[in-house]
Enzyme design. Structure first.
Site, PDB file in Angstrom:
ATOM      1  CB  SER A 234      -0.904  -0.002   1.238  1.00 46.76           C
ATOM      2  OG  SER A 234      -1.491   1.257   1.455  1.00 46.76           O
ATOM      3  CE  LYS A 235       0.568   4.516  -5.757  1.00 49.61           C
ATOM      4  NZ  LYS A 235       0.028   5.470  -6.750  1.00 49.61           N
ATOM      5  NE  ARG A 236      -4.805   6.118   1.589  1.00 54.04           N
ATOM      6  CZ  ARG A 236      -5.364   5.619   0.489  1.00 54.04           C
ATOM      7  NH1 ARG A 236      -5.127   4.352   0.151  1.00 54.04           N
ATOM      8  NH2 ARG A 236      -6.152   6.346  -0.267  1.00 54.04           N
TER       9      ARG A 236
END
Length: 469
Positions: A234-236
């Site tokens: 996930s980018k987050r």
């Protein structure tokens, strides 16, 4: 048939390592089949798209070896908006789609569940186009849709379990499902190689291909890339930006090699191989459908091997962005005029064996190019204990008397200083290292002192001695 594959990223953020893996797989497959690699920028999300993200995609592809000019495109999805709308109209006029003005609340009120999908309420009500009227595809009530997938066999989806899905919003703009299909048709795409996360969309898209009268492409859904907790990257949450790895000092060859191992392996008991071997041996049919673990520790080890495989001159060239602060690299702590090519060339072979990523070159050599070392206070406190002042005094005196300032002479001299105090060389050299380099670890000490020179070495040792007063 000429094989035509496409890579279709959205310019809404940094370039994901999973996307880079898919791009490489498409690229290799096209080369193996004598086909064409098409780059399509899916830029219809105007609120999130930025020109710099598009340039970031092109730059990232350049870095991993998919260079501008060697592929078809880039095309931009927004330029095909007329074709998207025309396809939506054809589906409506042929009876394969219908208009609906239901809200999520309306559906929940009828079905009594917030989880149930659309119930087909407007199928036969004859609602026409208008503001707020979404266009839904009429999914067959019977039969099944079989997806022929080079990796996953033939996943089968019962049509009755696929709800009548939206293909155009209330403002008339087509959604991703339809735009994607129309673009692939327009560009003559024969094989769609993409991430597993798109598999649930595939039966819907295949139904659209059939409804528009065109044979669907051959599908290949490569495994999802996960972190150490087996969660989808996930980018987050995770470090996923290819640009971040590039700017940290990962070599393109190491990154390409590692990405291709996410779900596949070359023949024999080996992982680090020439790119030509990967191009020759990679087979989509051999890709493992199970989730692929992106192991950053393993990638670091790969990168270290690639760094050590460089010639010294190649290593020196590869380090230049971190030594000079060019491009997107953070500038080093010294001024440009303080950098010395000859000094770096002298220690480069020593540094090359110690790095996992190229950015680590800076703390290894900063003592050469700064007027005074950057002192690691924790290292100072740990090392400069009782007896350090006496040891530094003796080392300064001995070094001042040296006739030849070379690594061997420096080592034997300091060994003698330590022996007089019953100390082994490791204990003896620790205060000298911290005084001169600011750290307890780094390049071999005596070779470093030889390059730094007599005056600068002694000046730093005297300054450290005064600090101990």
């Amino acid at each position: 048939m000429t094989v035509r594959v496409r890579f279709a990223p959205s310019p809404t953020g940094m370039f994901h390592v999973g996307g880079a893996r898919s791009a490489l797989q498409n690229w290799i497959y096209a080369k193996q089949q004598g086909g064409v690699f098409v780059l399509r920028i899916e830029d219809t999300d105007a609120a999130r798209n930025k020109p710099e993200w598009t340039e970031g995609i092109l730059s990232a592809l350049d870095w991993i070896g998919i260079s501008r000019g060697s592929y078809e495109g880039p095309y931009f999805q927004s330029a095909n908006a007329g074709e998207h709308r025309a396809a939506a109209t054809r589906l409506y006029e042929s009876g394969r789609a219908y208009y609906c003005d239901c809200t999520r609340e309306d559906i929940q009120a009828r079905t009594g569940s917030q989880y149930q999908g659309y119930d087909g309420y407007h199928r036969d009500l004859g609602l026409g186009p208008g503001p707020g009227h979404a266009l839904r595809f009429r999914t067959p009530d019977e039969g099944s849709t079989v997806v022929v997938d080079l990796i996953r066999g033939e996943p089968t989806f019962e049509n009755k379990l696929i709800e009548d899905f939206v293909i155009a919003r209330g403002d008339g703009s087509p959604v991703f499902l339809l735009a994607n299909v129309v673009d692939d048709m327009t560009m003559g795409i024969t094989h769609v190689i993409r991430a597993e996360e798109h598999l649930p969309n595939t039966p819907k898209q295949q139904l659209l291909w059939d409804a528009l009268g065109v044979k669907p492409p051959i599908w290949a859904h490569v495994p999802v890339v996960v972190n150490e907790k087996r969660q989808k990257l996930s980018k987050r949450r995770d470090k996923v930006a290819l640009e971040a790895y590039r700017d940290e000092g990962y070599l393109a060859g190491a990154m390409r090699n590692y990405l291709m191992l996410l779900g596949w392996a070359p023949s024999g008991d080996r992982e680090i191989v020439e790119w030509s071997v990967i191009e020759d041996e990679f087979r989509l049919e051999e890709v493992n459908p199970s989730p692929a673990f992106f192991d950053e520790k393993k990638l670091r080890a790969f990168n270290g091997e690639y760094i050590r495989a460089l010639s010294v001159s190649e290593f020196v060239d590869a380090c230049q962005p971190w030594l000079t602060g060019t491009g997107t690299i953070v500038p080093p702590p010294w001024q440009p005029e303080e950098y010395d090519d000859d000094a770096f060339a002298a220690v480069a072979p020593l540094a090359q064996t110690r790095l996992a990523v190229l950015s680590e070159i800076v703390p290894n050599v900063d003592f050469l190019f700064l007027a005074s070392p950057l002192i690691d206070e924790a290292a100072w406190t740990k090392t400069m204990k009782d007896g350090s002042a006496d040891l530094l005094d003796a080392a300064i005196t001995a070094f001042e008397a040296l006739q030849s300032w070379d690594a061997e002479s420096l080592k034997s001299t300091l060994e003698a200083v330590g022996a007089e105090r019953g100390l082994k060389l490791g204990k003896t050299q620790a205060p000298v290292r911290v005084a001169v380099t600011g750290r307890t670890v780094g390049l071999p000490l005596f070779e470093s002192l030889e390059v730094l020179g007599r005056e600068r070495t002694l000046t730093r040792m005297r300054a450290a001695r005064l600090r101990l007063v």
